[in-house]
Design an enzyme around this catalytic site. Structure first.
Site, PDB file in Angstrom:
ATOM      1  N   CYS A 170      48.690  52.649  44.127  1.00  0.00           N
ATOM      2  CA  CYS A 170      47.428  52.547  43.381  1.00  0.00           C
ATOM      3  C   CYS A 170      46.268  52.408  44.348  1.00  0.00           C
ATOM      4  O   CYS A 170      45.138  52.746  44.021  1.00  0.00           O
ATOM      5  CB  CYS A 170      47.487  51.378  42.419  1.00  0.00           C
ATOM      6  SG  CYS A 170      48.009  49.862  43.203  1.00  0.00           S
ATOM      7  N   ASN A 227      56.217  52.380  41.296  1.00  0.00           N
ATOM      8  CA  ASN A 227      55.895  52.604  42.715  1.00  0.00           C
ATOM      9  C   ASN A 227      56.142  51.384  43.602  1.00  0.00           C
ATOM     10  O   ASN A 227      56.332  51.528  44.797  1.00  0.00           O
ATOM     11  CB  ASN A 227      54.474  53.157  42.886  1.00  0.00           C
ATOM     12  CG  ASN A 227      53.410  52.200  42.421  1.00  0.00           C
ATOM     13  OD1 ASN A 227      53.665  51.337  41.577  1.00  0.00           O
ATOM     14  ND2 ASN A 227      52.226  52.338  42.947  1.00  0.00           N
ATOM     15  N   GLU A 236      46.236  46.241  35.242  1.00  0.00           N
ATOM     16  CA  GLU A 236      46.068  46.718  36.624  1.00  0.00           C
ATOM     17  C   GLU A 236      46.330  48.214  36.590  1.00  0.00           C
ATOM     18  O   GLU A 236      47.479  48.639  36.428  1.00  0.00           O
ATOM     19  CB  GLU A 236      47.060  46.031  37.563  1.00  0.00           C
ATOM     20  CG  GLU A 236      46.848  44.538  37.729  1.00  0.00           C
ATOM     21  CD  GLU A 236      45.533  44.192  38.405  1.00  0.00           C
ATOM     22  OE1 GLU A 236      44.947  45.054  39.087  1.00  0.00           O
ATOM     23  OE2 GLU A 236      45.083  43.049  38.214  1.00  0.00           O
ATOM     24  N   GLU A 264      45.777  39.793  40.115  1.00  0.00           N
ATOM     25  CA  GLU A 264      47.127  39.314  40.391  1.00  0.00           C
ATOM     26  C   GLU A 264      47.134  38.692  41.787  1.00  0.00           C
ATOM     27  O   GLU A 264      46.186  38.820  42.551  1.00  0.00           O
ATOM     28  CB  GLU A 264      48.127  40.468  40.284  1.00  0.00           C
ATOM     29  CG  GLU A 264      48.121  41.016  38.868  1.00  0.00           C
ATOM     30  CD  GLU A 264      49.343  41.817  38.497  1.00  0.00           C
ATOM     31  OE1 GLU A 264      49.766  42.651  39.297  1.00  0.00           O
ATOM     32  OE2 GLU A 264      49.855  41.597  37.376  1.00  0.00           O
TER      33      GLU A 264
HETATM   34  P1  NAP Z   1      52.487  54.729  33.282  1.00  0.00           P
HETATM   35  O1  NAP Z   1      52.979  56.066  32.897  1.00  0.00           O
HETATM   36  O2  NAP Z   1      51.270  54.204  32.599  1.00  0.00           O
HETATM   37  O3  NAP Z   1      53.725  53.744  33.040  1.00  0.00           O
HETATM   38  C1  NAP Z   1      53.679  52.398  33.399  1.00  0.00           C
HETATM   39  C2  NAP Z   1      54.618  51.625  32.514  1.00  0.00           C
HETATM   40  O4  NAP Z   1      54.141  51.702  31.168  1.00  0.00           O
HETATM   41  C3  NAP Z   1      56.041  52.165  32.494  1.00  0.00           C
HETATM   42  O5  NAP Z   1      56.942  51.101  32.379  1.00  0.00           O
HETATM   43  C4  NAP Z   1      56.041  53.017  31.222  1.00  0.00           C
HETATM   44  O6  NAP Z   1      57.331  53.184  30.672  1.00  0.00           O
HETATM   45  C5  NAP Z   1      55.182  52.158  30.322  1.00  0.00           C
HETATM   46  N1  NAP Z   1      54.567  52.859  29.193  1.00  0.00           N
HETATM   47  C6  NAP Z   1      54.298  54.181  29.067  1.00  0.00           C
HETATM   48  N2  NAP Z   1      53.728  54.417  27.856  1.00  0.00           N
HETATM   49  C7  NAP Z   1      53.638  53.237  27.219  1.00  0.00           C
HETATM   50  C8  NAP Z   1      53.152  52.819  25.939  1.00  0.00           C
HETATM   51  N3  NAP Z   1      52.626  53.678  25.072  1.00  0.00           N
HETATM   52  N4  NAP Z   1      53.221  51.515  25.617  1.00  0.00           N
HETATM   53  C9  NAP Z   1      53.723  50.603  26.489  1.00  0.00           C
HETATM   54  N5  NAP Z   1      54.224  50.932  27.702  1.00  0.00           N
HETATM   55  C10 NAP Z   1      54.172  52.230  28.066  1.00  0.00           C
HETATM   56  O7  NAP Z   1      52.226  54.635  34.837  1.00  0.00           O
HETATM   57  P2  NAP Z   1      53.229  55.058  36.013  1.00  0.00           P
HETATM   58  O8  NAP Z   1      53.188  56.529  36.160  1.00  0.00           O
HETATM   59  O9  NAP Z   1      54.549  54.388  35.838  1.00  0.00           O
HETATM   60  O10 NAP Z   1      52.542  54.362  37.264  1.00  0.00           O
HETATM   61  C11 NAP Z   1      51.551  54.962  38.014  1.00  0.00           C
HETATM   62  C12 NAP Z   1      50.199  54.374  37.654  1.00  0.00           C
HETATM   63  O11 NAP Z   1      50.214  52.960  37.892  1.00  0.00           O
HETATM   64  C13 NAP Z   1      49.086  54.905  38.518  1.00  0.00           C
HETATM   65  O12 NAP Z   1      47.951  55.151  37.728  1.00  0.00           O
HETATM   66  C14 NAP Z   1      48.825  53.775  39.496  1.00  0.00           C
HETATM   67  O13 NAP Z   1      47.544  53.772  40.052  1.00  0.00           O
HETATM   68  C15 NAP Z   1      49.058  52.597  38.619  1.00  0.00           C
HETATM   69  N6  NAP Z   1      49.319  51.388  39.409  1.00  0.00           N
HETATM   70  C16 NAP Z   1      48.366  50.418  39.442  1.00  0.00           C
HETATM   71  C17 NAP Z   1      48.549  49.278  40.213  1.00  0.00           C
HETATM   72  C18 NAP Z   1      47.510  48.197  40.255  1.00  0.00           C
HETATM   73  O14 NAP Z   1      47.848  47.073  40.599  1.00  0.00           O
HETATM   74  N7  NAP Z   1      46.259  48.474  39.929  1.00  0.00           N
HETATM   75  C19 NAP Z   1      49.725  49.132  40.954  1.00  0.00           C
HETATM   76  C20 NAP Z   1      50.673  50.145  40.909  1.00  0.00           C
HETATM   77  C21 NAP Z   1      50.466  51.267  40.116  1.00  0.00           C
HETATM   78  P3  NAP Z   1      58.220  54.461  31.078  1.00  0.00           P
HETATM   79  O15 NAP Z   1      58.551  54.303  32.507  1.00  0.00           O
HETATM   80  O16 NAP Z   1      59.398  54.338  30.194  1.00  0.00           O
HETATM   81  O17 NAP Z   1      57.375  55.675  30.794  1.00  0.00           O
END
Ligand code: NAP
Length: 492
Positions: free
Chosen positions: A283, A151, A249, A461
């Site tokens: 997020c 995102n 995060e 961060e």
């Molecule tokens: P996600 O599905 O958890 O994926 C995040 C990253 O983790 C991607 O690079 C993904 O790879 C990788 N990943 C997935 N499964 C994994 C595993 N088993 N082991 C290691 N890495 C793995 O999250 P998203 O859908 O990309 O992002 C949305 C989420 O991020 C939301 O919950 C949002 O709130 C959160 N977010 C939090 C912040 C913050 O600072 N708090 C900021 C931005 C977003 P792939 O892409 O290859 O699946």
């Protein structure tokens, strides 16, 4: 002809061991922007070895010298800001002004981290013994694994990479499979700025394989992860097995409280921006609107009227307010939550359907539910789309209780003209960030960013806190008395 991108390991563009590629799809048009080679476990091993070699060189460069590389990278980012922003809109859909903001955030954190090259202060303190000097110094951790979401495709990687670099670490970086191109461009810029080979290595590929290999790698000392709560929990458990430092995060279910004494026009603008900016895919997005009952009817009427004017479409067009969501899975998830909201008895006031701006991509209408009760799933679970749930309350205490009734604790906001209400909210809301008379989105890079409860595990961060994420503190005692002095024993 779409371009094929390789891995970047040890300062070189190299073929992956898997021989496989994946497509980088524009979520608005469904065009394929590029194909990207899929890294495998063997490639992660190569990246770790390259990072170890890079670390040996980089950690010996004085921090102000490391800063020079970062300042150069910031300048290149600035020069390419527009190209990167356009590519970002194509790669993940956010509207162009927001994509420019994403690149600007990367520029800001790069400059900020570079500035830390002449700070990174330790402490000096007194000793309980004579002729003894005490201080702390910050040391790099070593090879850090980084896993990022889609995102903020350039800002979030920069939030992690730049502080890690200024502190002298080397990096193995797996970007989201939805936004590999921006990540590759960022690493290329760092190399162009003079980063020695191997200091940052990029291994695109599926989280379940490449991400997992990073998390489980015995020679990676720390993992910095931004993504969903479920993935974060799994990563934390895995990191415990090899005693890795892990910073998380994760998600949010961010509330905005609008009190009866608020400037309603200001609050309306803030709610619109917080809920529907970046198509609700931040997020920190406003996903719960907690309204004082006295202004409820008027506020909802005006909110719905304004939301109707938001235009959904291709983020490259100047008239677009809301771009597509990132992919089909996300679109399905949003639809599922709209169904759940209706089944739970909430009232769908606006939207609730896929939008059709004349493009084949993943568009969804800005959606508002009212009559939401705090225990409903649409008030508890992160939807990560343009869906706002409205809960009505009768006073500030109830508003704060509702705001805190979630497993997450990232961002929060209150609109009020009463200073007492503002300070009570600052004190009582369980979140890493509280805004007063501003939306839940809009963090600046010199303040700490992160959350509590299910949003994170205590790290922050950005700001000077980011340096803590990527350094070890060493306590140093220098005894110049010339004799054995025993702490706690030889005290007078
Ligand atoms: P996600 O599905 O958890 O994926 C995040 C990253 O983790 C991607 O690079 C993904 O790879 C990788 N990943 C997935 N499964 C994994 C595993 N088993 N082991 C290691 N890495 C793995 O999250 P998203 O859908 O990309 O992002 C949305 C989420 O991020 C939301 O919950 C949002 O709130 C959160 N977010 C939090 C912040 C913050 O600072 N708090 C900021 C931005 C977003 P792939 O892409 O290859 O699946």
């Amino acid at each position: 002809m779409v371009q094929e991108y390789k891995l970047l390991i040890g300062g070189e563009s190299i073929d992956s061991s898997t021989g496989e590629t994946f497509d980088d799809i524009n979520p608005a048009t469904l065009e394929n922007l590029a194909t990207v080679q899929v890294a495998g476990i063997e490639d992660v091993n190569r990246a770790v070895s390259a990072a170890e070699a890079g670390f040996r060189v980089w950690s010996e460069v004085p921090a102000p010298g490391r800063a020079d590389v970062l300042f150069r990278a910031a300048r290149i980012l600035q020069e390419r800001k527009e190209d990167l922003a356009v590519l970002m809109t194509e790669e993940m859909g956010k509207v162009l002004p927001e994509a420019r903001g994403d690149v600007q955030e990367a520029i800001d954190i790069t400059n900020y981290a570079a500035g830390e090259g002449r700070r990174m202060f330790g402490d000096t303190t007194t000793s309980e013994l004579k002729d003894k000097f005490c201080m702390t110094v910050l040391r790099p951790i070593g090879v850090v694994g980084m896993i990022t979401p889609w995102n903020f495709p350039i800002a979030i990687p920069s939030w992690k990479i730049m502080p890690a670099l200024i502190a002298g670490n080397a990096v193995v970086f797996k970007p989201s499979s939805d936004t590999p191109l921006l990540a590759i461009k960022l690493v290329e810029i760092l190399m162009e700025a003079g980063l020695p080979p191997g200091v940052v290595n990029i291994v695109p590929g599926p989280g379940g394989c490449v991400g997992k290999a990073i998390v489980q790698h015995p020679r990676i000392s720390a993992v910095s992860f931004t993504g969903s709560l479920d993935t974060g929990k799994w990563i934390m458990e895995e990191c415990a097995k090899t005693m890795k430092r892990v910073s998380l995060e994760l998600g949010g279910k961010n509330p905005v409280i609008v009190m009866d004494d608020a400037d309603l026009e200001l609050a309306l603008e803030g709610v619109l921006w917080g809920a529907f900016g970046t198509t609700g895919q931040r997020c920190t997005a406003t996903s719960r609107l907690i309204l004082h009952e006295k202004i409820k009817d008027e506020f909802i009427r005006r909110l719905v009227a304004k939301t109707k004017y938001l235009r959904v479409g291709n983020g490259l067009l100047p008239e677009t307010d809301i771009g597509p969501v990132i992919n089909k899975a996300q679109l399905d998830k949003i639809e599922k939550y709209v169904r759940i909201g209706k089944e739970e008895g909430a009232t769908l006031l606006l939207g609730g359907n896929r939008a059709d701006p004349g493009l084949p991509g993943y568009f969804f209408e800005p959606t508002i539910f009212t009559d939401v009760r705090q225990e409903m799933r649409i008030a508890q679970e992160e939807i990560f789309g343009p869906v706002l749930s409205i809960i009505t309350v009768s006073d500030l205490d109830e508003a704060i209780e509702v705001a805190n009734n979630t497993k997450y604790g990232l961002s929060s906001a209150i609109y009020t003209e009463n200073i007492g209400n503002a300070f009570r909210a600052i004190k009582k809301i369980e979140a890493g960030i509280t805004y007063v008379n501003a939306p839940t989105i809009g963090a600046e890079v010199h303040l700490p960013f992160g959350g509590i409860k299910g949003t994170g595990n205590g790290f922050r961060e950005a700001g000077t806190e980011a340096i803590k994420e990527f350094t070890e503190v060493k306590a140093v005692y220098i005894d110049y008395s010339g004799r054995l002095q025993k702490a706690q024993i030889d005290i007078e």
